[in-house]
Scaffold this motif. Sequence first.
Motif, PDB file in Angstrom:
ATOM      1  N   THR A   3      16.131 -32.912  -5.007  1.00  9.62           N
ATOM      2  CA  THR A   3      15.470 -33.425  -3.645  1.00  9.62           C
ATOM      3  C   THR A   3      16.273 -33.212  -2.711  1.00  9.62           C
ATOM      4  O   THR A   3      16.313 -32.550  -1.608  1.00  9.62           O
ATOM      5  N   ILE A   4      17.660 -33.556  -2.799  1.00  9.49           N
ATOM      6  CA  ILE A   4      18.707 -33.801  -1.793  1.00  9.49           C
ATOM      7  C   ILE A   4      19.270 -32.229  -1.486  1.00  9.49           C
ATOM      8  O   ILE A   4      19.298 -32.163  -0.448  1.00  9.49           O
ATOM      9  N   LEU A   5      19.513 -31.641  -2.725  1.00  8.37           N
ATOM     10  CA  LEU A   5      20.085 -30.333  -2.282  1.00  8.37           C
ATOM     11  C   LEU A   5      19.039 -29.469  -1.740  1.00  8.37           C
ATOM     12  O   LEU A   5      19.224 -28.494  -0.917  1.00  8.37           O
ATOM     13  N   ALA A   6      17.930 -29.643  -2.077  1.00  7.54           N
ATOM     14  CA  ALA A   6      16.722 -28.959  -1.410  1.00  7.54           C
ATOM     15  C   ALA A   6      16.813 -29.155  -0.023  1.00  7.54           C
ATOM     16  O   ALA A   6      16.396 -28.305   0.828  1.00  7.54           O
ATOM     17  N   PHE A  90      32.384 -27.538  -2.966  1.00  7.19           N
ATOM     18  CA  PHE A  90      31.019 -27.502  -3.199  1.00  7.19           C
ATOM     19  C   PHE A  90      30.705 -28.804  -3.591  1.00  7.19           C
ATOM     20  O   PHE A  90      30.953 -29.566  -4.574  1.00  7.19           O
ATOM     21  N   VAL A  91      29.457 -29.402  -3.233  1.00 13.43           N
ATOM     22  CA  VAL A  91      28.871 -30.587  -3.388  1.00 13.43           C
ATOM     23  C   VAL A  91      27.553 -30.402  -3.907  1.00 13.43           C
ATOM     24  O   VAL A  91      26.598 -29.777  -3.252  1.00 13.43           O
ATOM     25  N   SER A  92      27.113 -30.994  -4.995  1.00  9.81           N
ATOM     26  CA  SER A  92      25.802 -30.871  -5.683  1.00  9.81           C
ATOM     27  C   SER A  92      25.230 -32.264  -6.286  1.00  9.81           C
ATOM     28  O   SER A  92      26.075 -32.851  -6.708  1.00  9.81           O
ATOM     29  N   TYR A  93      23.975 -32.652  -5.924  1.00  6.23           N
ATOM     30  CA  TYR A  93      23.510 -33.593  -6.346  1.00  6.23           C
ATOM     31  C   TYR A  93      22.320 -33.537  -7.578  1.00  6.23           C
ATOM     32  O   TYR A  93      21.397 -32.404  -7.178  1.00  6.23           O
ATOM     33  N   GLU A  99      23.654 -38.625 -10.032  1.00  2.90           N
ATOM     34  CA  GLU A  99      24.794 -37.923 -10.466  1.00  2.90           C
ATOM     35  C   GLU A  99      25.200 -36.887  -9.229  1.00  2.90           C
ATOM     36  O   GLU A  99      24.227 -36.363  -8.630  1.00  2.90           O
ATOM     37  N   ARG A 100      26.447 -36.676  -9.166  1.00  2.77           N
ATOM     38  CA  ARG A 100      26.994 -35.782  -8.013  1.00  2.77           C
ATOM     39  C   ARG A 100      28.285 -34.978  -8.626  1.00  2.77           C
ATOM     40  O   ARG A 100      29.021 -35.650  -9.422  1.00  2.77           O
ATOM     41  N   LEU A 101      28.341 -33.665  -8.406  1.00  4.89           N
ATOM     42  CA  LEU A 101      29.238 -32.898  -8.876  1.00  4.89           C
ATOM     43  C   LEU A 101      30.140 -32.385  -7.729  1.00  4.89           C
ATOM     44  O   LEU A 101      29.425 -31.829  -6.561  1.00  4.89           O
ATOM     45  N   GLU A 102      31.389 -32.507  -7.444  1.00  9.43           N
ATOM     46  CA  GLU A 102      31.971 -32.114  -6.487  1.00  9.43           C
ATOM     47  C   GLU A 102      33.207 -30.970  -7.078  1.00  9.43           C
ATOM     48  O   GLU A 102      33.802 -31.405  -7.989  1.00  9.43           O
ATOM     49  N   VAL A 103      33.201 -29.854  -6.519  1.00 11.45           N
ATOM     50  CA  VAL A 103      34.388 -29.034  -6.626  1.00 11.45           C
ATOM     51  C   VAL A 103      34.970 -28.818  -5.468  1.00 11.45           C
ATOM     52  O   VAL A 103      34.646 -28.364  -4.421  1.00 11.45           O
ATOM     53  N   ASP A 104      36.418 -29.266  -5.684  1.00 12.49           N
ATOM     54  CA  ASP A 104      37.244 -29.249  -4.413  1.00 12.49           C
ATOM     55  C   ASP A 104      38.150 -27.902  -4.447  1.00 12.49           C
ATOM     56  O   ASP A 104      39.158 -28.045  -5.411  1.00 12.49           O
ATOM     57  N   PHE A 105      37.719 -26.908  -4.032  1.00 11.40           N
ATOM     58  CA  PHE A 105      38.797 -25.681  -3.950  1.00 11.40           C
ATOM     59  C   PHE A 105      40.261 -25.897  -3.114  1.00 11.40           C
ATOM     60  O   PHE A 105      40.982 -25.139  -3.662  1.00 11.40           O
ATOM     61  N   GLU A 106      40.322 -26.774  -2.419  1.00  9.54           N
ATOM     62  CA  GLU A 106      41.746 -26.910  -1.702  1.00  9.54           C
ATOM     63  C   GLU A 106      42.625 -27.758  -2.418  1.00  9.54           C
ATOM     64  O   GLU A 106      43.738 -27.399  -2.511  1.00  9.54           O
ATOM     65  N   ASN A 107      42.054 -28.695  -3.396  1.00  7.04           N
ATOM     66  CA  ASN A 107      43.119 -29.623  -3.968  1.00  7.04           C
ATOM     67  C   ASN A 107      42.766 -29.252  -5.549  1.00  7.04           C
ATOM     68  O   ASN A 107      43.448 -29.902  -6.408  1.00  7.04           O
ATOM     69  N   ASN A 108      42.173 -28.173  -5.819  1.00  6.39           N
ATOM     70  CA  ASN A 108      41.716 -27.790  -7.350  1.00  6.39           C
ATOM     71  C   ASN A 108      41.492 -28.923  -8.407  1.00  6.39           C
ATOM     72  O   ASN A 108      42.126 -29.049  -9.011  1.00  6.39           O
ATOM     73  N   GLU A 109      40.385 -29.756  -7.902  1.00  4.09           N
ATOM     74  CA  GLU A 109      39.926 -30.587  -8.918  1.00  4.09           C
ATOM     75  C   GLU A 109      38.230 -30.546  -8.700  1.00  4.09           C
ATOM     76  O   GLU A 109      37.643 -30.187  -7.968  1.00  4.09           O
ATOM     77  N   ILE A 110      37.695 -31.007  -9.834  1.00  2.00           N
ATOM     78  CA  ILE A 110      36.456 -31.201 -10.130  1.00  2.00           C
ATOM     79  C   ILE A 110      35.945 -32.730 -10.456  1.00  2.00           C
ATOM     80  O   ILE A 110      37.127 -33.347 -11.128  1.00  2.00           O
ATOM     81  N   VAL A 111      35.151 -33.153  -9.376  1.00  2.48           N
ATOM     82  CA  VAL A 111      34.891 -34.819  -9.714  1.00  2.48           C
ATOM     83  C   VAL A 111      33.460 -35.056 -10.090  1.00  2.48           C
ATOM     84  O   VAL A 111      32.583 -34.415  -9.312  1.00  2.48           O
ATOM     85  N   LEU A 112      33.277 -35.337 -11.173  1.00  4.83           N
ATOM     86  CA  LEU A 112      31.904 -35.897 -11.514  1.00  4.83           C
ATOM     87  C   LEU A 112      31.715 -37.323 -11.316  1.00  4.83           C
ATOM     88  O   LEU A 112      32.474 -38.116 -11.998  1.00  4.83           O
TER      89      LEU A 112
END
Length: 437
Positions: A3-6, A90-93, A99-112
């Motif tokens: 829904t939100i990504l759409a 990159f952020v996806s819901y 649930e939310r997934l974040e891929v932080d390319f600058e700080n080299n980390e992934i957050v679920l």
Amino acid sequence: MKTILALTIASQFAAAAAVASTSSLFNELEAAMQTYDSSAQEQTEFERYKAQHLQEFNDYVEAHFEEFDAFRDQLIQQWGEAKVSDQSQFVSYSEDNRERLEVDFENNEIVLSVRHHAGSHVSDEQVSQAIERFKQSEDSLFKSFLIGSALNDGASERKQVTIDNGLRVKSIIAAKAQIKQQTQDQKKLAEQQADEALALESDPQVVEAASKQLKTKKAELDQLATKRIKNLTKSVKQISKTEPQQVTQVRIKMPKNGLAHKRAAQYQGQIAKQSERFEIEPSLVLAVMHTESHFNPLAKSHIPAFGLMQIVPTSAGVDVNRFLHKLDEPMSPPYLYVVDNNIEAGTAYLHLLNDRYLSAIKDPLSRKYCMIAAYNTGAGNVASVFNADGSRNIKRAARVINSLSPERVLEALQQGLPYDETRRYLKKVLVTEKLYI
């Protein structure tokens, strides 16, 4: 799909269509100015024509940010903060927005992150299932970023965050600051779009007309910012009614610079090809790409700018389209999301800055410093640093630049560029380039 990504994707396609139509409007204006004669009646008709089309552009900008602001308020209400994809992450819901997934390319980390009722518990099994859902739904994206296995292999930490009105208030304050930054970025874009007339043109009448149009556009952006802040204030009451919740976060840390260099390796061949073609150092192309997107091929800013080298369709995109394809129109977002197209466009734009806009600067190193700054802010803003009257004419500025050493030129840029962001950008590109020489 979600829904939100759409909503975000729909916004991107709407923005793409509007960008194309906007460029068409300004092309019509340019054609009209070329055929316009000085009779009073025709002048009146042209002014009406110009006012109508400029209003259509203003309506597009307002509609774009109205949709952005609605999405932002929804996220603040549900998550306590508004995290969306940009150049560095990159952020996806999930479909249910739990649930939310974040891929932080600058700080080299992934957050679920998993959102749930206060007092309830999220098990390790639920976390693993959420990771698998994202890996499946974003499979091709994960492969392109070389992070699929990292979700299981990276060092991780787990914590809980409470979503309450305190967090929402901080996010609302941040949203006000973001509106101001977005307004500044839109002004900078307007300045870049005016470079054709203000940086290169010598006809006083053309320069005066372009200057007036730029001033009007900036004033309208200020008015829009005021309206957006008022609307944000109105939405605070609705946001504050939401019950407190909790978020369980799993943060997976990647090796420093490891992912960036792995992603950069994918593009070495195309970078070498375009660097040789356009006579731009490969290390500079890599540094610009690293700084602009951290090698995220789907990066998109709110400007909007697209892809690895963050090409703005209505400024650099138009210049490159004219140069490469003899097309007086912007490049489309789908075109710029193709890696080879984006690298070609970004390297070609560096070439245009070096060989066209800044060609009157004699020393190659001085010209390089100015080129890096102009990639971010336009040649007109570079010129304004060296012209005592603040003129945006780069040919006049080149006379001053040519009388200075490269070290003095760099010092003047770092002290005199009109935007803090551009001064930071120049420094970061120069530091990052050393990694790739």
